[in-house]
Design an enzyme around this catalytic site. Sequence first.
Site, PDB file in Angstrom:
ATOM      1  CB  CYS A  12      -0.923   0.023   1.219  1.00  0.00           C
ATOM      2  SG  CYS A  12      -0.043  -0.013   2.764  1.00  0.00           S
ATOM      3  N   GLY A  38      -1.049   0.416  -4.723  1.00  0.00           N
ATOM      4  CA  GLY A  38      -2.228  -0.322  -4.284  1.00  0.00           C
ATOM      5  C   GLY A  38      -3.433   0.057  -5.097  1.00  0.00           C
ATOM      6  CG  ASN A 112       3.864   0.574   2.768  1.00  0.00           C
ATOM      7  OD1 ASN A 112       3.547  -0.525   2.335  1.00  0.00           O
ATOM      8  ND2 ASN A 112       4.882   1.268   2.290  1.00  0.00           N
ATOM      9  N   GLY A 113       3.263  -2.082   4.931  1.00  0.00           N
ATOM     10  CA  GLY A 113       4.168  -3.110   5.404  1.00  0.00           C
ATOM     11  C   GLY A 113       3.411  -4.312   5.910  1.00  0.00           C
ATOM     12  CB  CYS A 246      12.141  -3.330   0.693  1.00  0.00           C
ATOM     13  SG  CYS A 246      11.610  -4.457  -0.608  1.00  0.00           S
ATOM     14  CE1 TYR A 252       6.818  -4.339 -11.115  1.00  0.00           C
ATOM     15  CE2 TYR A 252       6.117  -4.672  -8.849  1.00  0.00           C
ATOM     16  CZ  TYR A 252       5.829  -4.631 -10.194  1.00  0.00           C
ATOM     17  OH  TYR A 252       4.555  -4.861 -10.625  1.00  0.00           O
ATOM     18  CB  SER A 293       9.034  -1.118 -13.025  1.00  0.00           C
ATOM     19  OG  SER A 293       8.683  -2.442 -13.394  1.00  0.00           O
ATOM     20  CG  ASP A 355      10.447  -7.964 -16.823  1.00  0.00           C
ATOM     21  OD1 ASP A 355      10.179  -6.882 -16.258  1.00  0.00           O
ATOM     22  OD2 ASP A 355       9.590  -8.840 -17.043  1.00  0.00           O
ATOM     23  CG  ASP A 356      10.694  -5.404 -12.874  1.00  0.00           C
ATOM     24  OD1 ASP A 356      10.135  -6.479 -12.623  1.00  0.00           O
ATOM     25  OD2 ASP A 356      10.095  -4.415 -13.318  1.00  0.00           O
ATOM     26  CB  CYS A 447      15.481  -5.970   3.196  1.00  0.00           C
ATOM     27  SG  CYS A 447      14.718  -7.604   3.403  1.00  0.00           S
ATOM     28  CB  CYS A 450      12.847 -11.664  -1.961  1.00  0.00           C
ATOM     29  SG  CYS A 450      13.540 -10.166  -2.693  1.00  0.00           S
TER      30      CYS A 450
END
Length: 471
Positions: A12, A38, A112-113, A246, A252, A293, A355-356, A447, A450
């Site tokens: 969001c 969002g 947000n988060g 992040c 992105y 993006s 691409d991202d 971070c 991922c």
Amino acid sequence: MPAEIKGLNEECGVFAVWGHEDAAQITYYGLHSLQHRGQEGAGIVASDGENLHLEKGLGLITEVFQEKNFDRLHGRAALGHVRYATQGDGGYDNVQPLLFRSQSGGLALAHNGNLVNAQALKSQLEAQGSILQTTSDTEVIAHLIKRSGNLPLNDRIKQALSMLKGAYALAIMTEDQLFVAQDPRGLRPLSIGQMGDGYVVSSETCAFDVVGAEYIRDVEPGEMLMINEEGIHADRFSAPIQRTTCSMEYVYFSRPDSNIDGINVHSSRKRMGKQLAQEAPIDADIVTGVPDSSISAAIGYAEESGIPYELGLIKNRYVGRTFIQPSQELREQGVKMKLSAVRGIVEGKRVVMVDDSIVRGTTSRRIVRMLKEAGALEVHVRIGAPPIKNPCYYGIDTSTTSELIAGSKSVSEIEEMIEADSLAYLSVDGLESAIGKKEESIKHGHCQACFTGSYPTEIFPNTLHPHDKEV
């Protein structure tokens, strides 16, 4: 970004105004700038100094708000939110801001988060008699604040924040105050701006330009700001910890005209493309990016490699979030309503498609096929980030390893699956270097959980999906 085109969605965007006669209207324009964060729901709470008034609904900001909606949104303060559901159902009740009323006054929250200990806190609250009205983890914060006794509100908020684990860029508004807080690692962006004698809070700095506000600074990790008629008062609820914003905000999620931690997103993406060209060069005729993006990274790849950049893919700006799909065959072709290959550019060419990310692989395969159907001789896929192998628990909708193609397949296997002539990703070190730092003296990292599986916070067992191993 529509889910049909990209495989990732962020939770969001938060926007707030304090001390301006047209606070609600300005918040509307701010949220419009954050719409990419969002698209499932939007809401605005306004304060007239005595009462809080809420308008919210499902859909885009332009669908939720018409001129008549602002009849009740009077006052010099407003708090707004656009939402993509990662925790909690996507229904009306979970659309933020959430507004709570009690004998001591109103309390509105926008977040947000994602809280990794939300389920544990919910169980604790319910055991103590709380009745939760939504499935959103944001409601937990309100209950914690209310249960903190008779302390002054700022102390109750600080006490509640000290119990939260995970990512949160948070705004809380009462009739006469606005509180803004950032989690101790600063995982999600949040900035403060000034507009005349008033203040503006936003998940991204791009919104400041739209409403005519001047950027002041980012909210620091572990910091809580109290904004009222006396100005801004800064406080802390946590000792400083190294910031770990992040990485995907740069790759992105954020708009290219936003700055995060003083670093321009477009510039970072160009550096990612340049680094990618150094790490994974290829003989080709043109470079093209997947809108929107990936355009910046594609430009960087072209500049570094010396291969011309061309608009080989065009995005249809007038397709909404959903469209009629009367058959399975048309559903499979749905990506063509969002993207088109430019035959006159790609025909007879060896194409580098930048691409991202590749999340599930299905969209990438469709785009590769589209380019080849338009006459591309070869399609070499280059990804401006490392392979996404691990779930995110901080506000991105990848909660299971099974959703991630790189979690179970090698690069060569993914290359075969998406039908590319070659496939290469940016390295983890290359990404960190490309994002950059505003000042070398600032303790700052990003971070990359991922990509690496190394999470900056504890991950609670009941946060994990049954198919995932405990971290």
